[in-house]
Design a protein around this motif. Structure first.
Motif, PDB file in Angstrom:
ATOM      1  N   VAL A 173       0.832  -1.206   0.000  1.00 52.99           N
ATOM      2  CA  VAL A 173       0.000   0.000   0.000  1.00 52.99           C
ATOM      3  C   VAL A 173       0.865   1.254   0.000  1.00 52.99           C
ATOM      4  CG1 VAL A 173      -1.752   1.299   1.260  1.00 52.99           C
ATOM      5  CG2 VAL A 173      -1.871  -1.201   1.155  1.00 52.99           C
ATOM      6  N   GLU A 174       1.860   1.281   0.907  1.00 53.49           N
ATOM      7  CA  GLU A 174       2.651   2.506   1.053  1.00 53.49           C
ATOM      8  C   GLU A 174       3.431   2.818  -0.222  1.00 53.49           C
ATOM      9  OE1 GLU A 174       5.930   4.289   4.111  1.00 53.49           O
ATOM     10  OE2 GLU A 174       4.861   2.459   4.684  1.00 53.49           O
ATOM     11  N   THR A 179       4.465   5.949  -5.218  1.00 50.33           N
ATOM     12  CA  THR A 179       4.638   5.877  -6.675  1.00 50.33           C
ATOM     13  C   THR A 179       3.650   6.780  -7.409  1.00 50.33           C
ATOM     14  OG1 THR A 179       5.059   3.565  -6.266  1.00 50.33           O
ATOM     15  CG2 THR A 179       4.956   4.246  -8.555  1.00 50.33           C
ATOM     16  N   LEU A 180       2.417   6.829  -6.869  1.00 48.08           N
ATOM     17  CA  LEU A 180       1.371   7.582  -7.580  1.00 48.08           C
ATOM     18  C   LEU A 180       1.454   9.081  -7.315  1.00 48.08           C
ATOM     19  CD1 LEU A 180      -1.727   5.235  -7.182  1.00 48.08           C
ATOM     20  CD2 LEU A 180      -0.138   5.412  -9.091  1.00 48.08           C
ATOM     21  N   LEU A 181       2.214   9.452  -6.268  1.00 45.08           N
ATOM     22  CA  LEU A 181       2.267  10.858  -5.851  1.00 45.08           C
ATOM     23  C   LEU A 181       2.547  11.854  -6.986  1.00 45.08           C
ATOM     24  CD1 LEU A 181       1.499  11.462  -3.018  1.00 45.08           C
ATOM     25  CD2 LEU A 181       3.913  11.648  -2.390  1.00 45.08           C
ATOM     26  N   LEU A 186       1.601  15.504 -12.958  1.00 46.17           N
ATOM     27  CA  LEU A 186       1.809  15.265 -14.381  1.00 46.17           C
ATOM     28  C   LEU A 186       0.541  15.583 -15.162  1.00 46.17           C
ATOM     29  CD1 LEU A 186       3.561  14.143 -16.682  1.00 46.17           C
ATOM     30  CD2 LEU A 186       2.693  11.881 -16.158  1.00 46.17           C
ATOM     31  N   SER A 187      -0.600  15.037 -14.698  1.00 49.57           N
ATOM     32  CA  SER A 187      -1.782  15.232 -15.537  1.00 49.57           C
ATOM     33  C   SER A 187      -2.274  16.666 -15.499  1.00 49.57           C
ATOM     34  CB  SER A 187      -2.887  14.223 -15.221  1.00 49.57           C
ATOM     35  OG  SER A 187      -3.394  14.421 -13.989  1.00 49.57           O
ATOM     36  N   LEU A 269      10.704  10.690 -11.765  1.00 52.81           N
ATOM     37  CA  LEU A 269      10.487  10.920 -10.337  1.00 52.81           C
ATOM     38  C   LEU A 269       9.761   9.731  -9.716  1.00 52.81           C
ATOM     39  CD1 LEU A 269      11.276  13.404  -8.735  1.00 52.81           C
ATOM     40  CD2 LEU A 269       8.882  14.124  -8.815  1.00 52.81           C
ATOM     41  N   SER A 270       8.730   9.265 -10.404  1.00 54.22           N
ATOM     42  CA  SER A 270       7.962   8.109  -9.924  1.00 54.22           C
ATOM     43  C   SER A 270       8.864   6.885  -9.815  1.00 54.22           C
ATOM     44  CB  SER A 270       6.845   7.790 -10.908  1.00 54.22           C
ATOM     45  OG  SER A 270       5.627   8.174 -10.380  1.00 54.22           O
ATOM     46  N   THR A 271       9.652   6.677 -10.857  1.00 54.52           N
ATOM     47  CA  THR A 271      10.516   5.506 -10.885  1.00 54.52           C
ATOM     48  C   THR A 271      11.541   5.581  -9.749  1.00 54.52           C
ATOM     49  OG1 THR A 271      10.281   5.656 -13.259  1.00 54.52           O
ATOM     50  CG2 THR A 271      11.885   4.082 -12.441  1.00 54.52           C
TER      51      THR A 271
END
Ligand SMILES: Nc1ncnc2c1ncn2[C@@H]1O[C@H](COP(=O)(O)OP(=O)(O)O)[C@@H](O)[C@H]1O
Ligand SMILES: [Mg+2]
Length: 592
Positions: A173-174, A179-181, A186-187, A269-271
């Protein structure tokens, strides 16, 4: 989304395309999600096996190694299978959703075009051609963009998100949250960049339109430009407009250049977060190295849909605005409404009773209190200075406009109670400004008659005294005229137009100054035919010549929308008014 709800009937019509499309999208994403999971399994397997390989008896090592590579081959085959399935389903999804959008686009264009054909002169007076064209081409395309790619990526986004996030949450979960932060940032930024791109593209389009029309004017007006030695001026003007186009295009390129780097930065950044946070987890032992790889693949899978959110939002916005313009057009009701649908012939009695009429949006009436009457087979001439209302009488007889006061009776029946199609089919009208289509001479003549044969066409060209002219054209009756063909003289065009009207075998014939560019001898020739062939037909001649070649039963003279003289040729000569003056002047000219 209020305006776009007008599209619902189309979605209903193509509901199977839509439903299948949604199923295919879901299926394709399902197989997409399975790929990272298989890869995680493979990686974890390799990691474990390598450990046991190292500690195993050297004699057994090659056997174990053999087994491992076979298992890995299997994994590779399974992943390839998933990729193929995903691809096939994507193909099917495009086949259903994009095809649906093209079908709807086709329907919409057809409906708008049909509607435009119903609308009358008052609409075309108030709407610019370019504006109407833009609605049928650009606006429909923008709506199509929403129905096709917009909807496709929208459905894709929702299903892929739901599935990927579910798969991610199952792992950790964490880590999922970290990762989605960066993705919302971006969108949102893509949304702003897309909007900016749209605004700039519109500016470019406008400038391109201006360039096009400037170029077109320069070509069609080339004779005038050359005769006034304005070539240099035009070149400079065109250069200026081109310069502006270049500026706008470069400004768009500047914004577009931001698009890619911005995306790559946020994805990276996500990666990075996956590697840092996930690395800790692996160290703690709660995740495996395979999980990290799995997550990086998920992030990659989400990239495009997240980018698409911003894009979809601007596509929907644009479609909403375009649909609003289309709806506005479709809601315009024709001012002339037909209530009669029976089919019959027209005898040819015409009566104007106290007719007053002003054009839409004009205060000064074009006709005031005009009354006259002619019966079947009679010939009427209408004379008068320019702008006295002569052409208006022709327009009103075809019911291009409805009058405000008085009554127009045809065969004793109010024009509004006639079948509009019968009325317009049985009356042939040769307008003052002749219009020929970019087609062959022969098709132009047979325009009003679907089943006219060549012989008839030639015969009627003869009646209009234009057959000899046509035969001398490069391909005779098959010569192309208009924009892409030969140019004809004004008189030739007028006579082709007359042939077109005669071929209809009308019950009533109206000629609006249709012989103005024809010499007197040819006019006499045409009139001879009229006298012979149209003896029992009603004919209205709007003319500026005061001859009596047609043995007019009645001549009226208009001035500023009212009838000032009325009678036969002899009566009006006797009267010594406008008609007599025109006649005298003509005699003087002929004697010269
Ligand atoms: N489509 C139109 N819209 C507005 N005014 C018009 C239109 N057509 C003609 N008029 C005006 O109506 C008057 C009569 O025009 P018209 O019947 O064409 O005259 P004529 O044929 O005798 O030259 C003129 O003042 C003209 O400017
Ligand atoms: Mg006129």
């Amino acid at each position: 989304m209020k305006n776009l709800s007008r599209l619902n009937p189309y979605f209903l019509k193509y509901k199977w395309h839509l439903i299948l499309g949604i199923l295919f999208v879901t299926g394709s994403n399902y197989y997409g999600i399975l790929i990272p999971q298989k890869i995680r399994e493979a990686l974890d397997l390799v990691q474990n096996e390598i450990q046991s390989l190292k500690s195993a008896d050297p004699a057994l090592q090659s056997g174990l190694y053999e087994r491992l590579s076979q298992t890995l081959l299997w994994f590779a085959l399974i992943v390839t299978g998933y990729v193929i399935l995903k691809g096939l389903l994507m193909y099917a999804m495009r086949q259903s959703l994009i095809v649906m959008s093209r079908l709807i686009e086709y329907d919409m264009r057809k409906e708008i075009f049909n509607h435009l054909q119903q609308l009358d002169q008052s609409f075309y007076k108030t709407h610019k051609t370019g504006d109407i064209m833009a609605r049928i081409s650009e606006d429909v395309s923008k709506v199509r963009n929403y129905i096709g790619p917009g909807l496709l990526y929208g459905i894709n986004l929702v299903t892929l998100f739901a599935m990927t996030i579910y798969a991610m949450l199952k792992v950790d979960v964490e880590l999922t949250i970290y990762t989605l932060l960066p993705l919302p940032i971006l969108s949102i930024s893509i949304y702003y960049v897309s909007n900016l791109i749209n605004v700039k593209s519109t500016l470019i389009q406008q400038q391109l339109g201006k360039l096009n029309s400037t170029a077109q004017e320069a070509y069609s007006g080339i004779r005038v430009i050359k005769s006034y030695v304005k070539e240099d001026w035009f070149v400079k003007y065109f250069q200026g407009e081109s310069e502006e186009f270049k500026k706008r295009a470069l400004s768009l390129a500047g914004v577009e250049a931001w698009f890619q780097p911005l995306m790559i930065l946020l994805i990276a950044l996500s990666t990075l977060l996956v590697v840092i946070v996930g690395g800790h987890r692996v160290y703690e032992g709660s995740l495996t190295a395979g999980n990290i790889a799995e997550f990086i693949l998920y992030v990659n899978m989400l990239t495009w849909p997240v980018t698409a959110i911003g894009w979809i939002a601007s596509v929907v916005q644009e479609a909403e605005a375009s649909q609003a313009r289309i709806n506005e057009l479709m809601d315009i009701k024709p001012a002339i409404i037909n209530t009669n649908h029976s089919v019959y012939d027209i005898r040819g009695d015409i009566e104007f009773r106290n007719v007053s009429f002003a054009y839409p949006g004009v205060d000064i009436p074009a006709l005031s209190n005009v009354s006259f009457k002619i019966s079947k087979g009679q010939k009427l001439a209408i004379l008068g200075k320019t702008a006295s209302g002569k052409s208006t009488i022709g327009d009103l007889l075809l019911r291009i406009y409805d009058i405000q006061h008085g009554e127009i009776l045809i065969d004793g029946k109010n024009i509004k109670d006639h079948n509009l199609a019968v009325l317009r089919n049985k009356i042939a009208y040769v307008p003052q400004d002749v219009f020929l289509f970019s087609d062959t001479v022969s098709s132009n003549i047979s325009f009003g008659v679907a089943d006219a044969d060549d012989l008839e066409i030639k015969e009627h060209a003869g009646y209009a005294a234009v057959a000899d002219d046509i035969i001398r054209l490069p391909s005779g009756f098959d010569t192309l005229v208009g924009e892409r063909g030969v140019s004809l003289s004004g008189g030739q065009k007028q006579r082709i137009s007359i042939a077109r009207a005669l071929l209809k075998k009308p019950d009533i014939l109206i000629l609006d100054d249709a012989l103005s560019a024809v010499d007197t001898t040819t006019e006499q020739h045409i009139m001879q035919h009229f006298n012979a062939a149209l003896a029992d037909k009603t004919v209205i001649m709007i003319t500026h010549r005061a001859n009596n070649l047609l043995n007019y039963d009645k001549i009226i003279v208009l001035d500023k929308g009212t009838i000032t003289e009325e009678g036969t040729h002899d009566e009006l000569i006797q009267k010594g008014g406008f008609y007599a003056a025109v006649y005298e002047q003509q005699l003087v000219q002929e004697n010269l």
